[in-house]
Design a protein around this motif. Structure first.
Motif, PDB file in Angstrom:
ATOM      1  N   GLU A  19     -32.403 -95.975  -7.860  1.00 40.57           N
ATOM      2  CA  GLU A  19     -31.453 -96.581  -7.226  1.00 40.57           C
ATOM      3  C   GLU A  19     -30.461 -95.599  -6.275  1.00 40.57           C
ATOM      4  OE1 GLU A  19     -30.226-100.290 -10.397  1.00 40.57           O
ATOM      5  OE2 GLU A  19     -29.816 -98.068 -10.912  1.00 40.57           O
ATOM      6  N   LYS A  20     -29.992 -94.433  -6.754  1.00 39.08           N
ATOM      7  CA  LYS A  20     -29.562 -93.444  -5.988  1.00 39.08           C
ATOM      8  C   LYS A  20     -30.193 -93.044  -4.724  1.00 39.08           C
ATOM      9  CE  LYS A  20     -27.339 -91.213  -9.911  1.00 39.08           C
ATOM     10  NZ  LYS A  20     -27.502 -89.946 -10.692  1.00 39.08           N
ATOM     11  N   ARG A  21     -31.567 -92.978  -4.681  1.00 40.13           N
ATOM     12  CA  ARG A  21     -32.516 -93.100  -3.440  1.00 40.13           C
ATOM     13  C   ARG A  21     -32.447 -93.727  -2.505  1.00 40.13           C
ATOM     14  NH1 ARG A  21     -37.591 -89.942  -6.317  1.00 40.13           N
ATOM     15  NH2 ARG A  21     -36.671 -87.869  -6.741  1.00 40.13           N
ATOM     16  N   VAL A  22     -32.466 -95.165  -2.895  1.00 43.50           N
ATOM     17  CA  VAL A  22     -32.136 -96.510  -2.175  1.00 43.50           C
ATOM     18  C   VAL A  22     -30.883 -96.343  -1.353  1.00 43.50           C
ATOM     19  CG1 VAL A  22     -32.005 -98.818  -2.013  1.00 43.50           C
ATOM     20  CG2 VAL A  22     -33.713 -97.846  -3.692  1.00 43.50           C
ATOM     21  N   ASP A  23     -29.915 -96.117  -2.011  1.00 46.52           N
ATOM     22  CA  ASP A  23     -28.670 -96.034  -1.460  1.00 46.52           C
ATOM     23  C   ASP A  23     -28.398 -94.756  -0.224  1.00 46.52           C
ATOM     24  OD1 ASP A  23     -25.588 -96.684  -1.643  1.00 46.52           O
ATOM     25  OD2 ASP A  23     -25.497 -94.477  -1.976  1.00 46.52           O
ATOM     26  N   ALA A  24     -29.105 -93.918  -0.849  1.00 46.17           N
ATOM     27  CA  ALA A  24     -29.336 -92.561   0.244  1.00 46.17           C
ATOM     28  C   ALA A  24     -30.197 -92.851   1.287  1.00 46.17           C
ATOM     29  CB  ALA A  24     -29.627 -91.363  -0.501  1.00 46.17           C
ATOM     30  N   MET A  25     -31.083 -93.638   1.224  1.00 49.58           N
ATOM     31  CA  MET A  25     -32.059 -94.076   2.197  1.00 49.58           C
ATOM     32  C   MET A  25     -31.341 -94.764   3.147  1.00 49.58           C
ATOM     33  SD  MET A  25     -35.605 -96.228   2.073  1.00 49.58           S
ATOM     34  CE  MET A  25     -36.144 -95.472   0.464  1.00 49.58           C
ATOM     35  N   LEU A  26     -30.553 -95.956   2.597  1.00 49.72           N
ATOM     36  CA  LEU A  26     -29.755 -96.871   3.313  1.00 49.72           C
ATOM     37  C   LEU A  26     -28.610 -96.089   4.425  1.00 49.72           C
ATOM     38  CD1 LEU A  26     -28.925 -99.692   4.422  1.00 49.72           C
ATOM     39  CD2 LEU A  26     -27.426 -99.716   2.543  1.00 49.72           C
ATOM     40  N   VAL A  27     -28.126 -94.991   3.683  1.00 51.81           N
ATOM     41  CA  VAL A  27     -27.063 -94.279   4.551  1.00 51.81           C
ATOM     42  C   VAL A  27     -27.611 -93.462   5.743  1.00 51.81           C
ATOM     43  CG1 VAL A  27     -25.514 -92.194   4.366  1.00 51.81           C
ATOM     44  CG2 VAL A  27     -25.494 -94.018   2.610  1.00 51.81           C
ATOM     45  N   LEU A  28     -28.796 -92.674   5.323  1.00 51.06           N
ATOM     46  CA  LEU A  28     -29.491 -92.165   6.332  1.00 51.06           C
ATOM     47  C   LEU A  28     -30.098 -93.007   7.422  1.00 51.06           C
ATOM     48  CD1 LEU A  28     -31.715 -89.694   4.113  1.00 51.06           C
ATOM     49  CD2 LEU A  28     -29.781 -89.005   5.438  1.00 51.06           C
ATOM     50  N   LEU A  29     -30.842 -94.106   7.128  1.00 47.59           N
ATOM     51  CA  LEU A  29     -31.113 -95.365   8.148  1.00 47.59           C
ATOM     52  C   LEU A  29     -30.017 -95.572   9.041  1.00 47.59           C
ATOM     53  CD1 LEU A  29     -33.992 -96.805   5.919  1.00 47.59           C
ATOM     54  CD2 LEU A  29     -34.226 -95.228   7.789  1.00 47.59           C
TER      55      LEU A  29
ATOM     56  N   ASN B 247     -27.244 -94.007   9.644  1.00 48.09           N
ATOM     57  CA  ASN B 247     -26.753 -92.953  10.528  1.00 48.09           C
ATOM     58  C   ASN B 247     -27.691 -92.734  11.842  1.00 48.09           C
ATOM     59  OD1 ASN B 247     -24.588 -92.523   8.970  1.00 48.09           O
ATOM     60  ND2 ASN B 247     -25.551 -90.853   7.789  1.00 48.09           N
ATOM     61  N   LYS B 248     -28.976 -93.076  11.583  1.00 47.69           N
ATOM     62  CA  LYS B 248     -29.938 -92.872  12.502  1.00 47.69           C
ATOM     63  C   LYS B 248     -30.290 -94.244  13.197  1.00 47.69           C
ATOM     64  CE  LYS B 248     -32.701 -89.104  10.691  1.00 47.69           C
ATOM     65  NZ  LYS B 248     -32.285 -88.156  11.796  1.00 47.69           N
ATOM     66  N   LYS B 249     -29.252 -95.265  13.026  1.00 47.35           N
ATOM     67  CA  LYS B 249     -29.220 -96.568  13.739  1.00 47.35           C
ATOM     68  C   LYS B 249     -30.749 -97.175  13.578  1.00 47.35           C
ATOM     69  CE  LYS B 249     -25.439 -95.380  15.606  1.00 47.35           C
ATOM     70  NZ  LYS B 249     -24.390 -95.137  14.756  1.00 47.35           N
ATOM     71  N   LEU B 250     -31.400 -97.111  12.214  1.00 45.06           N
ATOM     72  CA  LEU B 250     -32.495 -97.732  12.131  1.00 45.06           C
ATOM     73  C   LEU B 250     -32.285 -99.062  11.204  1.00 45.06           C
ATOM     74  CD1 LEU B 250     -34.809 -94.796  11.504  1.00 45.06           C
ATOM     75  CD2 LEU B 250     -34.696 -96.208  13.373  1.00 45.06           C
ATOM     76  N   ILE B 251     -31.158 -99.247  10.895  1.00 44.41           N
ATOM     77  CA  ILE B 251     -30.811-100.651  10.043  1.00 44.41           C
ATOM     78  C   ILE B 251     -29.214-100.558  10.428  1.00 44.41           C
ATOM     79  CG2 ILE B 251     -30.552 -99.372   7.882  1.00 44.41           C
ATOM     80  CD1 ILE B 251     -31.634-101.997   6.673  1.00 44.41           C
ATOM     81  N   THR B 252     -28.685-101.991  10.299  1.00 43.22           N
ATOM     82  CA  THR B 252     -27.299-102.244  10.377  1.00 43.22           C
ATOM     83  C   THR B 252     -26.696-102.933   9.195  1.00 43.22           C
ATOM     84  OG1 THR B 252     -27.534-104.189  11.434  1.00 43.22           O
ATOM     85  CG2 THR B 252     -27.096-102.227  12.913  1.00 43.22           C
ATOM     86  N   THR B 253     -25.512-102.909   8.768  1.00 42.77           N
ATOM     87  CA  THR B 253     -25.326-103.649   7.706  1.00 42.77           C
ATOM     88  C   THR B 253     -25.650-105.443   7.857  1.00 42.77           C
ATOM     89  OG1 THR B 253     -23.508-102.290   7.093  1.00 42.77           O
ATOM     90  CG2 THR B 253     -23.065-104.410   6.461  1.00 42.77           C
TER      91      THR B 253
ATOM     92  N   TYR C 137     -30.090-105.892  -7.869  1.00 45.89           N
ATOM     93  CA  TYR C 137     -29.301-105.610  -6.643  1.00 45.89           C
ATOM     94  C   TYR C 137     -30.043-104.357  -5.931  1.00 45.89           C
ATOM     95  CZ  TYR C 137     -25.150-104.016  -4.167  1.00 45.89           C
ATOM     96  OH  TYR C 137     -24.119-103.664  -3.393  1.00 45.89           O
ATOM     97  N   TYR C 138     -30.641-103.277  -6.239  1.00 48.51           N
ATOM     98  CA  TYR C 138     -31.089-102.330  -5.612  1.00 48.51           C
ATOM     99  C   TYR C 138     -32.517-102.964  -4.881  1.00 48.51           C
ATOM    100  CZ  TYR C 138     -27.031 -99.354  -5.880  1.00 48.51           C
ATOM    101  OH  TYR C 138     -25.965 -98.843  -5.358  1.00 48.51           O
ATOM    102  N   GLU C 139     -33.213-103.572  -5.978  1.00 43.15           N
ATOM    103  CA  GLU C 139     -34.414-104.106  -5.110  1.00 43.15           C
ATOM    104  C   GLU C 139     -34.365-105.103  -4.201  1.00 43.15           C
ATOM    105  OE1 GLU C 139     -37.025-104.020  -9.511  1.00 43.15           O
ATOM    106  OE2 GLU C 139     -35.566-105.919  -9.134  1.00 43.15           O
ATOM    107  N   ARG C 140     -32.951-105.760  -4.157  1.00 42.77           N
ATOM    108  CA  ARG C 140     -32.926-106.633  -2.947  1.00 42.77           C
ATOM    109  C   ARG C 140     -32.758-105.860  -1.524  1.00 42.77           C
ATOM    110  NH1 ARG C 140     -28.592-109.771  -6.069  1.00 42.77           N
ATOM    111  NH2 ARG C 140     -29.709-111.164  -7.537  1.00 42.77           N
ATOM    112  N   TRP C 141     -32.054-104.585  -2.044  1.00 39.43           N
ATOM    113  CA  TRP C 141     -31.654-103.685  -0.819  1.00 39.43           C
ATOM    114  C   TRP C 141     -32.996-103.111  -0.343  1.00 39.43           C
ATOM    115  CZ3 TRP C 141     -27.469 -99.690  -0.944  1.00 39.43           C
ATOM    116  CH2 TRP C 141     -25.900-100.299  -1.008  1.00 39.43           C
TER     117      TRP C 141
END
Length: 102
Positions: free
Chosen positions: A26-36, A38-44, A64-68
């Motif tokens: 779950e922490k890794r999914v959250d970190a992945m979202l932050v990185l992506l 920041n690199k403009k590869l996904i938006t909210t 929750y994080y599986e949906r993410w």
């Protein structure tokens, strides 16, 4: 029209406000979202759209994080960052390693 994901105002009982420890994945999914992000590869908005269009069955079944992660994967495939074949091979590899380490 209310979507399956829109539960605002519905009588669903008390909210469990207890904190819980997050699993490493779950922490890794959250970190992945932050990185992506920041690199403009996904938006909210893309993340939310991906979650809201999972379908009622998947939305109810997934955590929750599986949906993410499902939404992130869809956005990366839609943007051409990865292919569905690459994603499938990686998921198979991760599943295999998980079974071997159990």
């Amino acid at each position: 029209m209310r979507g399956y994901h829109d539960i605002g105002g519905l009588p669903l009982g008390a909210i469990d406000r207890a904190q819980h420890d997050y699993a490493l994945w779950e922490k890794r999914v959250d970190a992945m979202l932050v990185l992506l992000s920041n690199k403009k590869l996904i938006t909210t908005d893309e993340l939310r759209l991906g979650i809201e269009t999972l379908g009622a069955d998947a939305y109810e079944r997934l955590s929750y994080y599986e949906r993410w992660i499902a939404s992130i994967a869809r956005a990366l495939v839609d943007r051409g960052v990865i292919t569905t074949d690459e994603l499938g091979r990686r998921m198979t590899d991760v599943s295999r390693r998980a079974r071997e380490s159990a």
